[in-house]
Design an enzyme around this catalytic site. Structure first.
Site, PDB file in Angstrom:
ATOM      1  N   THR A   1       0.702  -1.168   0.154  1.00 25.37           N
ATOM      2  CA  THR A   1      -0.015   0.045   0.053  1.00 25.37           C
ATOM      3  C   THR A   1       0.841   1.172  -0.087  1.00 25.37           C
ATOM      4  O   THR A   1       0.621   2.392  -0.785  1.00 25.37           O
ATOM      5  CB  THR A   1      -0.754   0.045   1.271  1.00 25.37           C
ATOM      6  OG1 THR A   1      -1.477  -1.242   1.407  1.00 25.37           O
ATOM      7  CG2 THR A   1      -1.894   0.925   1.146  1.00 25.37           C
ATOM      8  N   HIS A  40       0.526  -9.694  -6.635  1.00 25.30           N
ATOM      9  CA  HIS A  40       1.423 -10.588  -5.819  1.00 25.30           C
ATOM     10  C   HIS A  40       1.930 -11.664  -6.596  1.00 25.30           C
ATOM     11  O   HIS A  40       2.550 -12.548  -5.729  1.00 25.30           O
ATOM     12  CB  HIS A  40       0.404 -10.862  -4.938  1.00 25.30           C
ATOM     13  CG  HIS A  40      -0.012  -9.970  -3.727  1.00 25.30           C
ATOM     14  ND1 HIS A  40       0.979  -8.925  -3.198  1.00 25.30           N
ATOM     15  CD2 HIS A  40      -1.194 -10.027  -2.962  1.00 25.30           C
ATOM     16  CE1 HIS A  40       0.293  -8.305  -2.400  1.00 25.30           C
ATOM     17  NE2 HIS A  40      -1.108  -8.555  -2.335  1.00 25.30           N
ATOM     18  N   ARG A  59       9.709  -7.327   2.717  1.00 23.24           N
ATOM     19  CA  ARG A  59       9.942  -6.995   4.130  1.00 23.24           C
ATOM     20  C   ARG A  59      10.201  -8.305   5.000  1.00 23.24           C
ATOM     21  O   ARG A  59      10.189  -9.315   4.534  1.00 23.24           O
ATOM     22  CB  ARG A  59       8.629  -6.681   4.633  1.00 23.24           C
ATOM     23  CG  ARG A  59       8.497  -6.162   5.853  1.00 23.24           C
ATOM     24  CD  ARG A  59       7.130  -5.615   6.343  1.00 23.24           C
ATOM     25  NE  ARG A  59       7.119  -4.863   7.477  1.00 23.24           N
ATOM     26  CZ  ARG A  59       6.108  -4.511   8.132  1.00 23.24           C
ATOM     27  NH1 ARG A  59       4.731  -5.034   7.571  1.00 23.24           N
ATOM     28  NH2 ARG A  59       6.029  -3.958   9.390  1.00 23.24           N
ATOM     29  N   SER A  98       2.417  -9.040  10.558  1.00 23.80           N
ATOM     30  CA  SER A  98       1.444  -8.166  10.164  1.00 23.80           C
ATOM     31  C   SER A  98       0.224  -9.011   9.358  1.00 23.80           C
ATOM     32  O   SER A  98      -0.777  -8.618   9.392  1.00 23.80           O
ATOM     33  CB  SER A  98       2.325  -7.350   8.884  1.00 23.80           C
ATOM     34  OG  SER A  98       1.265  -6.479   8.203  1.00 23.80           O
ATOM     35  N   GLY A 104       2.898  -0.058  11.184  1.00 24.79           N
ATOM     36  CA  GLY A 104       4.057   0.276  10.282  1.00 24.79           C
ATOM     37  C   GLY A 104       5.391   0.300  11.109  1.00 24.79           C
ATOM     38  O   GLY A 104       6.181   1.328  10.583  1.00 24.79           O
TER      39      GLY A 104
HETATM   40  P1  A3P Z   1       1.733  -3.731   9.897  1.00 21.11           P
HETATM   41  O1  A3P Z   1       0.925  -4.677  10.022  1.00 21.11           O
HETATM   42  O2  A3P Z   1       3.156  -4.243  10.437  1.00 21.11           O
HETATM   43  O3  A3P Z   1       1.715  -2.217  10.620  1.00 21.11           O
HETATM   44  P2  A3P Z   1       0.553  -4.355   2.743  1.00 21.11           P
HETATM   45  O4  A3P Z   1       0.433  -2.767   2.177  1.00 21.11           O
HETATM   46  O5  A3P Z   1       1.350  -5.157   1.837  1.00 21.11           O
HETATM   47  O6  A3P Z   1      -0.796  -4.833   2.945  1.00 21.11           O
HETATM   48  O7  A3P Z   1       1.203  -4.215   3.945  1.00 21.11           O
HETATM   49  C1  A3P Z   1       0.772  -3.582   5.357  1.00 21.11           C
HETATM   50  C2  A3P Z   1       1.839  -3.252   6.284  1.00 21.11           C
HETATM   51  O8  A3P Z   1       2.322  -1.870   5.736  1.00 21.11           O
HETATM   52  C3  A3P Z   1       1.172  -3.110   7.606  1.00 21.11           C
HETATM   53  O9  A3P Z   1       2.305  -3.244   8.486  1.00 21.11           O
HETATM   54  C4  A3P Z   1       0.878  -1.457   7.473  1.00 21.11           C
HETATM   55  O10 A3P Z   1       0.483  -0.855   8.844  1.00 21.11           O
HETATM   56  C5  A3P Z   1       2.165  -0.867   6.637  1.00 21.11           C
HETATM   57  N1  A3P Z   1       1.866   0.254   6.119  1.00 21.11           N
HETATM   58  C6  A3P Z   1       0.787   0.439   5.444  1.00 21.11           C
HETATM   59  N2  A3P Z   1       0.770   1.776   4.848  1.00 21.11           N
HETATM   60  C7  A3P Z   1       2.120   2.438   5.348  1.00 21.11           C
HETATM   61  C8  A3P Z   1       2.700   3.463   5.053  1.00 21.11           C
HETATM   62  N3  A3P Z   1       2.293   4.294   4.438  1.00 21.11           N
HETATM   63  N4  A3P Z   1       3.963   3.783   5.625  1.00 21.11           N
HETATM   64  C9  A3P Z   1       4.462   2.700   6.330  1.00 21.11           C
HETATM   65  N5  A3P Z   1       4.039   1.399   6.763  1.00 21.11           N
HETATM   66  C10 A3P Z   1       2.613   1.317   6.097  1.00 21.11           C
END
Ligand code: A3P
Length: 322
Positions: free
Chosen positions: A71, A130, A152, A160, A290
């Site tokens: 995201t 993905h 990651r 997460s 995050g």
């Molecule tokens: P956490 O669950 O560790 O907080 P994806 O986007 O691949 O679904 O991954 C989601 C993870 O990215 C979550 O991690 C989310 O909080 C984090 N995330 C989403 N937006 C973010 C941003 N703008 N900056 C940093 N981390 C972000």
């Protein structure tokens, strides 16, 4: 492929029926397709993408495994690519969820139509997926389109993903499951689009062999030096920041706009579901903590040992480390 859409559908059903299947989490079944575990309900879409996607040289594909920072990457690359069209006050990020602005092939674009019309989209077109490298549509591999991959630390990704699926299960009144179950599935390489190590190594190798084609990013590096990483992204997509932009603070503005705090607090990302996704997913569930290293709050020492040794065995030999 011979025959019309109907034959196609039948053939796809037959193919799916012939694949090994297992019960997955939240999404009920996964099929082992081309050596990765694909949620079964997504398979027709994956196949549609593989067969019908027409890449353009200017396309940019954002690739990740779930919960790796997809995201965030979408918001960042969208901002970099469109910075001459929209300034920080008019950016569509203020009114649209990042997953809406950069749609997934398998969840969105090929979800309702095996041949969506993608020709009219503004260029460069931004897509995401993905799907592992080996299973991308051939034309996406052969053409000059660019791929930006984000990965990651698996220790954080597993935590997460557990939070994400837990929330999804709750919102769908499905039974909850433990972190232990999620961890086990992850270590066995059976989470969606996994095994996770093959996914990462696939794109990693390609980024080493064809650095102009695949840019390999790490969530942790973005957290540590967002400005440096944004410059890398801008250069990679052929739109490097000018001196004037750098002096004017454009990079910092993009970083701030795309920060977890800003995105999480936007009304558009706070409530409701993502309209174009096949599954019901709350928009807010993409924004949690995050942080790098949140795994210390969840994983036991033996879990850490186990996952670390998998990473060492499967990824370190290729020079991929966290
Ligand atoms: P956490 O669950 O560790 O907080 P994806 O986007 O691949 O679904 O991954 C989601 C993870 O990215 C979550 O991690 C989310 O909080 C984090 N995330 C989403 N937006 C973010 C941003 N703008 N900056 C940093 N981390 C972000």
């Amino acid at each position: 492929i011979v025959g019309g859409e109907e034959d196609d559908e039948e053939a796809i059903d037959e193919l799916i029926a012939s694949l090994p299947q297992r019960k997955g989490v939240v999404r009920p079944f996964q099929s082992l397709y081309q050596n990765f575990w694909c949620p079964t309900y997504l398979l027709p879409n994956v196949i549609g993408f593989q067969r019908h996607f027409q890449a353009k040289h200017k396309d940019i594909l954002l690739v990740s495994q779930p919960k790796s920072g997809t995201t965030w990457l979408k918001a960042l690359v969208f901002s970099v690519v469109n910075r001459s069209r929209f300034d920080i006050f008019s950016t569509p990020l203020l009114t649209s969820h990042p997953h809406h602005l950069v749609p997934f092939f398998e969840f969105q674009l090929y979800g309702s139509n095996p041949r969506p019309d993608l020709d009219g989209l503004a260029e460069p077109r931004l897509f995401s997926t993905h799907i592992p490298y080996a299973s991308l549509a051939e034309c996406a591999k052969q053409s000059d389109c660019r791929i930006i991959y984000i990965c990651r630390n698996p220790l954080d990704t597993v935590v997460s993903s557990w939070h994400f699926y837990l929330e999804m299960a709750r919102s769908q009144d499905q039974p909850e499951w433990s972190l232990e179950e999620q961890f086990e599935t992850y270590c066995q390489g059976k989470t969606s689009f996994g095994p996770f190590w093959e996914h990462m190594v696939g794109y990693w190798k390609e980024s080493l062999e064809r650095p102009h084609k695949v840019l390999f990013l790490k969530y942790e590096d973005l957290k540590e030096d967002i400005v440096g990483q944004l410059k890398k992204v801008a250069g990679f997509v052929g739109l490097p920041f000018t001196e004037v932009e750098e002096e004017g603070g454009v990079i910092q503005q993009i970083a701030k706009m795309c920060s977890l705090k800003t995105l999480k607090d936007l009304e558009v990302n706070k409530s409701g579901e993502l309209p174009a996704m096949i599954m019901k997913v709350e928009k807010r569930s993409y924004f949690r903590k995050g942080e790098v290293g949140d795994w210390v709050n969840h994983l036991t020492p033996s879990m850490v040992d186990r996952l670390s040794s998998i990473m060492k065995e499967k990824m370190s030999p290729f020079g991929l480390q966290f």
